[in-house]
Scaffold this active site. Structure first.
Site, short mmCIF file in Angstrom:
data_model
loop_
_atom_site.label_atom_id
_atom_site.label_comp_id
_atom_site.label_asym_id
_atom_site.label_seq_id
_atom_site.Cartn_x
_atom_site.Cartn_y
_atom_site.Cartn_z
N GLU A 122 -29.18 -13.19 -32.02
CA GLU A 122 -30.28 -12.33 -31.56
C GLU A 122 -30.52 -11.21 -32.58
OE1 GLU A 122 -29.88 -11.46 -27.37
OE2 GLU A 122 -31.48 -10.01 -27.49
N LYS A 159 -30.74 -2.62 -18.59
CA LYS A 159 -31.23 -1.52 -19.41
C LYS A 159 -32.64 -1.13 -18.97
CE LYS A 159 -32.14 -0.45 -24.27
NZ LYS A 159 -31.92 -0.84 -25.66
N GLY A 199 -29.05 -3.79 -26.15
CA GLY A 199 -28.44 -4.57 -25.06
C GLY A 199 -27.17 -5.28 -25.50
N ARG A 200 -27.24 -5.99 -26.63
CA ARG A 200 -26.08 -6.79 -27.06
C ARG A 200 -24.98 -5.93 -27.67
NH1 ARG A 200 -30.67 -7.63 -29.50
NH2 ARG A 200 -30.98 -7.40 -31.73
N HIS A 248 -9.87 -31.49 -29.82
CA HIS A 248 -9.94 -32.80 -29.15
C HIS A 248 -11.38 -33.21 -28.92
CE1 HIS A 248 -5.59 -33.01 -28.45
NE2 HIS A 248 -5.71 -31.70 -28.56
N LYS A 258 -39.40 -13.36 -21.69
CA LYS A 258 -39.57 -12.61 -20.45
C LYS A 258 -41.04 -12.61 -20.01
CE LYS A 258 -35.61 -9.52 -21.05
NZ LYS A 258 -35.08 -8.16 -21.06
N GLU A 292 -34.68 -12.03 -13.75
CA GLU A 292 -33.48 -12.71 -13.25
C GLU A 292 -32.58 -11.72 -12.50
OE1 GLU A 292 -34.68 -12.77 -16.26
OE2 GLU A 292 -34.54 -14.74 -17.19
#
Ligand code: G6Q
Length: 555
Positions: free
Chosen positions: A359, A212, A273-274, A390, A518, A218
């Site tokens: 978030e 965005k 973003g999410r 399990h 960030k 990263e």
């Protein structure tokens, strides 16, 4: 004026007090009893919409609980805030932005205005550009620098620019293009991208740089690695345009990176973003499943948007899920909520929802900046249910913590493994029933004696084998996992998160904690490269930076 009214604290709402009193009456009532008293409990506490069924009868609730929870939502002015979101008002107050992921899937012909401009024409224009581009790739008309068609598409992004597309692509496995494979790289740990690049051929690989802001360390660092790897083979920057495209809101940074803005797919600051998989961030999804299926995904989300806006609160799936979450979080003091899909293809859903939920609602000041005196968003976690059985289910059944859980499963399997599917489906029901009923001392005694156990084993084990039960679960049945039903499911959770944020009086759409990460990483990186011993942080951080610097080559 409305803003003023909205700032009424969650715990100050009249229904909050009523719910606290009601909680005292119901907290020790066992669900076994509630089921035995009311054979119509399923009919009463389930909602079906377009093939998505929510059974919430295995919760510690009565009709009064639901009425009070809905009253609480009303008092928090949920309906008004919902309208404000859909209308494009700037409800993200700290960033002064509208919150309009719903416009991205607006399948009606109604306009949606932001600052007086109808955003629908540009939403449709980007969708059309995505359709043309993905069609060219899928029909092998888009060629790489040596004239070969593209076989591998790598989405480089992180957080909201990675988790949604990756989860949806995994979930829609049966709809994948047969000749183009999608890959998702997020981690700045170079082993992630290097392991992938080793398997790929630059002539047939295309990269989507999804960011965005187009400033995320990263993503840009991985994008540079990909660019270097590509140019080593292609040897000429003019070929970049056939192998790199960008998805972003930041034209300038895209062009500075060397990607022609003709090859950029735009979205806007009113897409969080999410919440962005419905936007151009979903380009990788569209390449993977085709434009028609992508439209069905949007249509499914739109179906849920319509339901969320129109159904009365008591029959409204996202509202009910949200208010049940609040019931456990704030009255039973549950600290987490498990997401348990019984579906290999939905294995990315828990991680996706961790971000979407935590978030959005992991906040400790309300929308007016006041510190809250109540618990907000729970810890969201989970895995595919059958694997969890399990592993950590022991704690769900017999631990000391209350862990409400969503069990999610499809009715129709995708492939012809009906017997396996029946096993999985029975496991869902066996678990939710056991979590609800438990096993009493008497039942355990009968079970052990029938198995031939007598003293001393019986007395040694019996207390360990009693299950209290009364653990709340929701069961979500999907007719079949398809683009449309997946769209509905994701939008269901998005709106659940929205409702909770409104009732807790939060801004669910900023993420200052992520922004902090960030900034901090950039500062420490500078320190790693500085020539002198670092002493400007706390003793621990200084020592760790210096320890690291002493042991690595920094050139
Ligand atoms: C999402 C968050 C965060 C964001 C990533 C990537 O709501 O803001 O997860 O998506 O940090 O950001 P960019 O897309 O700007 O690279």
């Amino acid at each position: 004026m409305n803003q003023q009214k909205q700032s009424l604290s969650f715990t100050g709402l009249p229904a909050y007090k009523k719910l606290s009193d009601h909680h005292k009456q119901i907290k020790n009532v066992h669900m076994r009893r509630l089921f035995s008293l009311d054979p119509k409990r399923f009919e009463k506490f389930s909602i079906e919409h377009h093939g998505l069924l929510l059974d919430y009868s295995k919760n510690r609730i009565s009709s009064e609980t639901i009425a009070l929870l809905c009253q609480l939502a009303k008092e928090a002015e949920l309906e008004k805030w919902r309208e404000r979101m859909f209308k494009g008002e700037k409800i993200n107050n700290t960033e002064d932005r509208a919150v309009l992921h719903t416009a991205l899937r607006n399948c009606s012909d109604k306009p949606v205005f932001v600052d007086g401009e109808d955003v629908m024409p540009k939403v449709r224009a980007v969708l059309e550009k995505m359709r043309i581009f993905s069609g060219e790739l899928r029909e092998a008309r888009w060629k790489g620098f040596t004239g070969k068609p593209i076989k591998h598409v790598v989405n480089i992004g992180i957080g909201g620019s990675d988790l949604g597309p990756k989860m949806v692509y995994q979930a829609l496995n049966p709809y994948h293009h047969k000749k183009i494979k999608l890959h998702f790289v997020s981690n700045v740990d170079a082993t992630h991208i290097n392991a992938l690049l080793k398997k790929l051929n630059p002539e047939t690989t295309l990269f989507i740089i999804s960011s965005k802001t187009f400033t995320t360390q990263e993503t840009l660092s991985n994008a540079h690695i990909a660019r270097g790897w590509f140019l080593k083979a292609a040897r000429d920057e003019k070929h970049i345009s056939q192998h790199f495209v960008a998805v972003s809101t930041n034209k300038k940074a895209v062009s500075e990176f060397g990607i022609d803005t003709e090859n950029m797919f735009e979205f806007w600051d009113w897409v969080g973003g999410r919440y962005s998989l419905w936007s151009a961030i979903g380009l990788s999804i569209m390449i993977g499943i085709g434009a028609e299926n992508f439209n069905k995904l949007l249509q499914g989300a739109y179906d849920m948007d319509e339901h969320f806006q129109q159904a009365p609160l008591e029959e409204n799936m996202p509202v009910i899920l949200a208010m049940l979450g609040i019931w456990y979080n704030n009255f039973f003091k549950a600290e987490s909520h498990a997401i348990l899909p019984y579906d290999h293809f939905l294995r990315g859903l828990p991680m996706y929802l961790e971000q979407a939920d935590m978030e959005s609602n992991g906040k400790s000041v309300d929308r007016d900046g006041r510190r809250v005196d109540y618990s907000t968003g729970p810890i969201i976690w989970g895995t595919t249910g059958i694997n969890g059985q399990h592993a950590f289910y022991q704690s769900l059944h017999q631990g000391t913590k209350m862990i409400p859980a969503d069990f999610i499963v499809s009715i129709q399997a995708h492939f012809n493994f009906q017997k396996q599917h029946n096993i999985m489906f029975s496991n869902v029901l066996a678990q939710t029933e056991a979590l609800m009923r438990g096993r009493t001392y008497e039942e355990t005694y009968a079970y052990l004696t029938a198995a031939g156990e007598g003293p001393p084993n019986l007395s040694k084990r019996i207390h360990h084998m009693v299950f209290e039960g009364n653990h709340p679960t929701n069961t979500i049945l999907i007719e079949k996992l398809s683009p449309r039903s997946l769209g509905m499911l994701i939008a269901l959770y998005e709106h659940k998160i929205f409702v909770q944020g409104i009732v807790w009086n939060l801004n669910s759409f900023d993420q200052w904690g992520v922004e902090l990460g960030k900034q901090l990483a950039k500062q420490i990186l500078d320190k790693i490269y500085q020539p002198n011993t670092v002493d400007s942080h706390d003793a621990s951080t200084n020592a760790l930076i210096n320890y690291y610097r002493d042991r690595v080559r920094l050139d």
